[in-house]
Design a protein around this motif. Structure first.
Motif, PDB file in Angstrom:
ATOM      1  N   GLU A 179      40.698   3.772  41.709  1.00  0.00           N
ATOM      2  CA  GLU A 179      39.399   3.144  41.979  1.00  0.00           C
ATOM      3  C   GLU A 179      39.012   2.187  40.857  1.00  0.00           C
ATOM      4  O   GLU A 179      38.482   1.097  41.101  1.00  0.00           O
ATOM      5  CB  GLU A 179      38.327   4.231  42.162  1.00  0.00           C
ATOM      6  CG  GLU A 179      37.069   3.741  42.837  1.00  0.00           C
ATOM      7  CD  GLU A 179      37.317   2.993  44.144  1.00  0.00           C
ATOM      8  OE1 GLU A 179      36.732   1.900  44.299  1.00  0.00           O
ATOM      9  OE2 GLU A 179      38.080   3.462  44.995  1.00  0.00           O
ATOM     10  N   GLU A 180      39.304   2.571  39.628  1.00  0.00           N
ATOM     11  CA  GLU A 180      39.051   1.701  38.471  1.00  0.00           C
ATOM     12  C   GLU A 180      39.854   0.403  38.599  1.00  0.00           C
ATOM     13  O   GLU A 180      39.340  -0.689  38.336  1.00  0.00           O
ATOM     14  CB  GLU A 180      39.464   2.464  37.203  1.00  0.00           C
ATOM     15  CG  GLU A 180      39.298   1.722  35.908  1.00  0.00           C
ATOM     16  CD  GLU A 180      39.846   2.544  34.739  1.00  0.00           C
ATOM     17  OE1 GLU A 180      40.614   1.959  33.942  1.00  0.00           O
ATOM     18  OE2 GLU A 180      39.525   3.741  34.627  1.00  0.00           O
ATOM     19  N   LYS A 201      48.327  -1.609  47.879  1.00  0.00           N
ATOM     20  CA  LYS A 201      49.344  -1.973  46.883  1.00  0.00           C
ATOM     21  C   LYS A 201      49.172  -1.155  45.601  1.00  0.00           C
ATOM     22  O   LYS A 201      50.166  -0.778  44.966  1.00  0.00           O
ATOM     23  CB  LYS A 201      49.297  -3.474  46.587  1.00  0.00           C
ATOM     24  CG  LYS A 201      49.784  -4.316  47.755  1.00  0.00           C
ATOM     25  CD  LYS A 201      49.724  -5.800  47.459  1.00  0.00           C
ATOM     26  CE  LYS A 201      50.204  -6.611  48.654  1.00  0.00           C
ATOM     27  NZ  LYS A 201      50.193  -8.059  48.399  1.00  0.00           N
ATOM     28  N   ILE A 202      47.949  -0.875  45.221  1.00  0.00           N
ATOM     29  CA  ILE A 202      47.700  -0.035  44.042  1.00  0.00           C
ATOM     30  C   ILE A 202      48.233   1.371  44.281  1.00  0.00           C
ATOM     31  O   ILE A 202      48.953   1.931  43.443  1.00  0.00           O
ATOM     32  CB  ILE A 202      46.201  -0.023  43.682  1.00  0.00           C
ATOM     33  CG1 ILE A 202      45.777  -1.394  43.141  1.00  0.00           C
ATOM     34  CG2 ILE A 202      45.886   1.080  42.667  1.00  0.00           C
ATOM     35  CD1 ILE A 202      44.270  -1.591  43.021  1.00  0.00           C
ATOM     36  N   ILE A 211      51.925   5.762  35.152  1.00  0.00           N
ATOM     37  CA  ILE A 211      51.461   5.313  36.469  1.00  0.00           C
ATOM     38  C   ILE A 211      51.632   6.420  37.508  1.00  0.00           C
ATOM     39  O   ILE A 211      50.767   6.634  38.357  1.00  0.00           O
ATOM     40  CB  ILE A 211      52.178   4.018  36.891  1.00  0.00           C
ATOM     41  CG1 ILE A 211      51.776   2.876  35.942  1.00  0.00           C
ATOM     42  CG2 ILE A 211      51.868   3.658  38.341  1.00  0.00           C
ATOM     43  CD1 ILE A 211      52.609   1.618  36.094  1.00  0.00           C
ATOM     44  N   ALA A 212      52.731   7.154  37.442  1.00  0.00           N
ATOM     45  CA  ALA A 212      52.990   8.235  38.395  1.00  0.00           C
ATOM     46  C   ALA A 212      51.904   9.311  38.339  1.00  0.00           C
ATOM     47  O   ALA A 212      51.666  10.006  39.325  1.00  0.00           O
ATOM     48  CB  ALA A 212      54.358   8.858  38.134  1.00  0.00           C
ATOM     49  N   ALA A 213      51.229   9.406  37.188  1.00  0.00           N
ATOM     50  CA  ALA A 213      50.189  10.432  37.012  1.00  0.00           C
ATOM     51  C   ALA A 213      48.784   9.898  37.257  1.00  0.00           C
ATOM     52  O   ALA A 213      47.802  10.614  37.044  1.00  0.00           O
ATOM     53  CB  ALA A 213      50.287  11.009  35.591  1.00  0.00           C
ATOM     54  N   TYR A 214      48.651   8.653  37.719  1.00  0.00           N
ATOM     55  CA  TYR A 214      47.325   8.090  37.964  1.00  0.00           C
ATOM     56  C   TYR A 214      46.557   8.928  38.983  1.00  0.00           C
ATOM     57  O   TYR A 214      47.101   9.332  40.013  1.00  0.00           O
ATOM     58  CB  TYR A 214      47.417   6.656  38.485  1.00  0.00           C
ATOM     59  CG  TYR A 214      47.652   5.590  37.444  1.00  0.00           C
ATOM     60  CD1 TYR A 214      47.859   5.887  36.103  1.00  0.00           C
ATOM     61  CD2 TYR A 214      47.683   4.255  37.821  1.00  0.00           C
ATOM     62  CE1 TYR A 214      48.082   4.882  35.174  1.00  0.00           C
ATOM     63  CE2 TYR A 214      47.900   3.244  36.893  1.00  0.00           C
ATOM     64  CZ  TYR A 214      48.104   3.564  35.570  1.00  0.00           C
ATOM     65  OH  TYR A 214      48.324   2.565  34.661  1.00  0.00           O
TER      66      TYR A 214
END
Length: 186
Positions: free
Chosen positions: A79-80, A93-94, A70-73
């Motif tokens: 957007e996905e 929040k995302i 998640i840290a590398a999103y």
């Protein structure tokens, strides 16, 4: 004979199962703590039941709550996620979840585990409250205020005192099962 439970969980079997098997049970592993931080942050302004119904969707959308991933999103991944009807599609929040994953790992680096950090606010063991009625259970405490303030100072988002207290309840940092609840003394 029916089991006596905390009144908030009697909506349906999903809620009862969560209450009976998870809520208030001490959690010390970083992976589960992070999962609840994500879910609680998405709950802000919504009901826990709404989040609980979408929990499996969140798990799938957020790579099993793997904070390293998640840290590398990327912005594209965010957007996905905004297009995923199975979760709460709130851009702030995302983006906060991505940022919080990074901050989570910063805390791990500083303390060895996030668990050591967060549990230090309650002396490493659950606070056992002795409430007899739901109306006695607070929405915040001095401890949740202090923890939320420290999280904010460390750059965490969507983790104010009310959300933090709900997290403390969910992960067993406080035992707020009512005195007559069957789970209380398990």
């Amino acid at each position: 004979m029916d089991k006596i439970r905390c009144g908030w969980c009697e909506k349906d079997d999903l809620y009862r199962a969560y209450h009976d098997h998870e809520w208030g049970k001490p959690v010390y592993d970083d992976e589960t703590i992070f999962e609840f931080l994500v879910l609680e942050s998405f709950q802000a302004g919504l009901s826990w039941y709404t989040i609980l119904k979408k929990r499996e969707n969140f798990k799938e959308a957020f790579d099993d709550f793997d904070y390293n991933k998640i840290a590398a999103y990327s912005d594209e991944k965010a957007e996905e996620l905004m297009q995923d009807a199975g979760i709460i599609r709130n851009r702030l929040k995302i983006l906060a979840t991505v940022s919080n994953a990074k901050r989570f790992m910063d805390v791990q680096e500083e303390f060895g585990t996030f668990s050591k950090y967060i549990w230090s606010f309650v002396g490493g063991k659950p606070i056992n409250n002795q409430f007899t009625e739901l109306k006695q259970v607070p929405a915040t405490t001095e401890i949740s205020d202090a923890l939320a303030k420290d999280l904010k100072k460390r750059g965490f988002k969507f983790l104010g005192s009310t959300v933090v207290y709900a997290h403390m309840q969910a992960t067993g940092m406080v035992n707020d099962h009512l005195a007559n609840c069957w789970v209380r003394n398990q």
